[in-house]
Design an enzyme around this catalytic site. Structure first.
Site, PDB file in Angstrom:
ATOM      1  CB  SER A   1     -37.079  33.268  -4.843  1.00 38.31           C
ATOM      2  OG  SER A   1     -36.229  32.241  -5.331  1.00 38.31           O
ATOM      3  CG  ASP A   2     -38.538  34.954 -11.241  1.00 37.22           C
ATOM      4  OD1 ASP A   2     -38.025  33.920 -11.722  1.00 37.22           O
ATOM      5  OD2 ASP A   2     -39.158  35.771 -11.939  1.00 37.22           O
ATOM      6  CG  LEU A   3     -32.974  31.754 -11.905  1.00 37.54           C
ATOM      7  CD1 LEU A   3     -32.840  30.474 -11.100  1.00 37.54           C
ATOM      8  CD2 LEU A   3     -32.795  31.458 -13.389  1.00 37.54           C
TER       9      LEU A   3
END
Length: 797
Positions: free
Chosen positions: A315-317
């Site tokens: 995932s992105d942050l």
């Protein structure tokens, strides 16, 4: 009876001792990787499996006491209680992390810290699973002392994939010798919205150029073997179609159909998958109502079943929790975690999207053990293939020697030189003479270290960075007088001294004015949990220079602060003026294009930017950078990317619809002629091939580079296609007076389109091959015919 009991106890004791001595299968480096993965999965608890999918923020996981570094109590707690599988940005330093040159880590300390973290993970836990350490490295490792290369928009301007691959290999080595295993990069988003804050992180607006640059970056980072000790796993981002948010709002919604998704936004990712990329990061946006971080079509159907991707997704942050808090397609945090992992998202960057929420989802029977094992297995598999179970440590003595080495510094200079785009050179004002008597160097970016480095850059020792002022001073003769006046800031208007700038220009033979923007983060800015800046439209305190970089979206593209007034005042002196632009996105250049005789665009050129720019200004390097993104005349024209679908754009009441400078544009100190175009198509039952040959001659007296570009137009098609589309390019090095023949080969993949049935086909008909120096500077063109239809594959969406 007593004898038998005693014998039985002895046998039990002997068996236990033997079991302790026998090495578990997963620790046997001679066993097949898949067998090791399955053996380890069989030994792990549910909690340990969930923990393996957490990549948490790393900069709080070490502690520094003078020159000594070790692990923090927070790290021990994370390992002992959460069983974490990895850390992200452990070695990162910037205002968001509050790590500085004083309290951050130099390369040797970084390697020591990495070793200490690994030692605890491998020697103080039940199973001894090593960590994955992921680091940001789109234009250099985001760590103190690392080599800072030009940002990606500058890399794209080189049109030189081989050079970018060399750069990526150097970055990989610097990450690996400090203990990192994963490099976040490349960014493969198409930048078709210049108001968006992250344009600098992309290779521009075109899928073909972006594909080639992305493949070069992946190959450079990953190399031939992950066990080399000098290569890292490449994590490309952002999947998918992140770079075209409505209104330019970072992470905002996008509007694109599936045909455009397949034909424009997905090809760079597909090219990277075919090149063997091992990790892919999802994006914050949704596509057609489905968040990318819980999009089964993207993460499973497309990525794995259609493309055969073999790595792991991340995932992105904070994007897993964003399924709940931003997109509102989940009612609880465990539901959001379940949506993500069931769709095919393997790893959680942040550690709070999965973690206890994923454990709750499992306990609520929202996630099966099979799904959990699938995700964990994908992460473990690469830990085995990298050899971390056998060799989790690095030699800290190597870090100081190999990070920011002399060879890497020279490479940074070369990338910066090749990235410089000469936009205008009226009456051959450039190159300047080194024996010029008086030079005025003016502007907010002339002697500002951090403004030339771009976003995702750590604080660096001043001795590592060469500014434009320093580059010019080192280039000119000893008797040349160089006068520097800042004049104004990028945004702030409280400290302005235009009068001093005018005086310096009047007393000089030439004025070099260095303007643009900045992505330099400062310690006064408030940041979101994702690391993006919180931006407010008004405020009473002095403004930082930052007007670009993650979170800094723009409503206009005008020069900010008093920069325009400064430039106009200097030009009004009547002295020759050269403008050097240092920035992260296209800006409004209309006035300077009309009134300034020479313009150089250097984007964010990195630590050697000052030397590279001086090389170009004084003729030691002949510029050949080409724009990877079109420069609009006005935001009202947007979008203005060159390969828009038909019909052709119509003019406005106020102005025409053409950009100020088009994709592929760039000048040289040399002149080049194109001739002898030959287009030869051949067809067989299952294939089509078109060989395009032509000649390029350097008609000047100066050696130089030319970027030959081949565009294609499908004259009549069953679905709407672009007015023109780049298909091939090559950066050529041609001696003065010499001529080179260029041959490009087009295949079915270059000619295909998605028809109305969503099938990849080559349709019979007329195509036009266009060869030239940019998208709007076509020198040669020729039509050719394809006689037979060719079906390649169907798309299931």
């Amino acid at each position: 009876m007593l004898k038998s009991v005693t014998l039985g106890l002895c046998l039990v004791s002997a068996t236990a001792t033997y079991a302790q001595q026998v090495k578990p299968l997963y620790k046997d480096n001679k066993a097949p990787t898949e067998a090791r993965v399955q053996d380890l999965l069989g030994r792990m608890t549910v909690e340990e499996k969930v923990g393996q999918l957490s990549t948490i923020l790393g900069w709080e996981m070490y502690q520094k006491d003078g020159k000594k570094v070790g692990i923090s109590a927070a790290y021990k707690k994370a390992v002992d209680e959460r069983h974490i599988g990895g850390l992200w940005a452990t070695l990162r330093a910037d205002p968001w992390t509050q790590k500085t040159l004083a309290n951050g880590l130099n390369p040797t300390q970084a390697a020591e810290a990495s070793n200490a973290l690994q030692k605890y993970a491998t020697e103080s836990t039940r199973l001894g699973i090593p960590l994955f350490l992921a680091e940001e490295c789109p234009h250099g490792h985001m760590a103190i002392g690392a080599t800072v290369f030009p940002t990606s928009i500058g890399q794209g301007s080189t049109w030189d994939p081989a050079l970018v691959q060399r750069m990526a290999a150097a970055i990989a080595t610097e990450v690996r010798v400090q203990g990192g295993h994963i490099g976040y990069g490349p960014v493969l988003d198409l930048a078709r919205e210049p108001r968006w804050s992250r344009v600098e992180e992309t290779y521009g607006e075109d899928p073909v150029l972006t594909s080639q640059m992305g493949v070069a970056m992946v190959r450079g980072l990953q190399g031939a073997s992950l066990k080399s000790g000098v290569n890292v796993i490449s994590t490309l981002k952002h999947f998918a179609a992140y770079g075209v948010p409505e209104g330019g709002h970072n992470g905002g919604s996008i509007s694109t159909g599936y045909r455009e998704l397949y034909q424009s936004f997905l090809p760079p990712v597909h090219a990277a998958v075919k090149a063997g990329v091992l990790s892919i990061m999802t994006s914050y946006n949704s596509i057609d109502g489905v968040p990318c971080s819980s999009n089964e079509f993207l993460l499973t159907d497309l990525l794995r079943r259609q493309w055969g991707f073999q790595g792991f997704t991340v995932s992105d942050l904070g994007s897993i929790s964003g399924i709940l808090t931003s997109h509102h397609v989940a009612g609880t945090a465990p539901e959001a975690a379940a949506l993500a992992i069931n769709a095919g998202l393997d790893d959680d960057l942040s550690g709070y999207g999965f973690d206890k929420e994923l454990l709750a989802a499992y306990n609520q029977k929202l996630v099966s053990m099979e799904t959990l094992d699938r995700a964990v297995g994908r992460v473990l598999r690469l830990k085995f293939e990298m050899g971390l179970f056998e060799n989790p440590y690095v030699d800290a003595r190597k870090a100081a020697r190999q990070v920011n080495s002399a060879a890497n510094v020279e490479l940074a200079r070369q990338v910066a030189r090749e990235s410089v785009v000469l936009l205008k050179n009226e009456k051959d004002l450039l190159p300047l003479s080194k024996s010029i008597q008086r030079i005025a160097v003016i502007g907010p970016n002339a002697d500002n270290i951090y403004n030339q480095l771009g976003d995702y850059t750590a604080p660096q020792p001043e001795s590592n960075i060469v500014t434009v002022l320093e580059g010019i001073k080192s280039k000119v003769a000893a008797g040349t007088k160089v006068t520097y006046v800042k004049g104004c800031a990028i945004r702030d208007t409280t400290q302005v001294d235009i009068a001093a700038a005018v005086s310096a220009a009047r007393n000089a033979d030439v004025a070099v004015v260095v303007l643009g923007g900045s992505s330099a983060r400062d310690f006064k800015t408030d940041y979101q949990s994702t690391g993006a800046a919180n931006v407010t439209a008004t405020g009473t305190q002095a403004l930082s220079d930052m007007e670009s970089g993650e979170g800094y979206d723009r409503a206009t593209l005008d020069l900010l602060g008093k920069q325009q007034e400064l430039l106009q005042a200097v030009v009004q002196t009547g002295k020759p003026v050269v403008v050097v632009l240092i920035k992260g996105r296209p800006l409004n250049l209309n006035w300077m294009a009309a009134h300034v005789p020479a313009l150089l665009d250097a984007w964010y050129p990195g630590q050697e930017g000052g030397n590279a720019i001086a090389d170009v200004l004084f003729g030691d390097y002949n510029p050949a950078g080409r724009l990877p993104i079109s420069v609009p005349k006005h935001v009202g024209q947007l979008p203005v990317y060159y390969n828009a679908a038909r019909p052709a754009r119509r003019d406005y009441v106020e102005m025409d619809a053409k950009p100020l400078y088009s994709f592929g544009y760039g000048l040289s100190y040399s002149k080049f002629e194109y001739s002898d175009l030959q287009v030869n198509p051949t067809e067989s039952k299952d294939a089509v091939k078109v060989v395009v040959r032509f000649k390029v001659k350097n008609t000047s007296t100066r050696d130089g580079d030319e970027v030959a570009q081949l565009y294609l137009t499908d004259e009549v098609s069953s679905v709407v296609t672009p007015v023109q589309q780049l298909k091939k390019f090559q950066r050529l090095r041609i001696k003065a007076g010499a001529q080179q023949e260029v041959a490009f080969e087009l295949t079915a993949e270059d000619l295909m389109l998605l028809n109305q049935k969503m099938e990849w086909v080559v349709e019979p008909g007329t195509f036009t091959a266009q060869v030239g120096a940019s998208s709007d500077d076509v020198r040669l063109k020729q039509t050719f015919q394809v006689a037979k239809a060719l079906k390649l594959a169907s798309v299931e969406k």
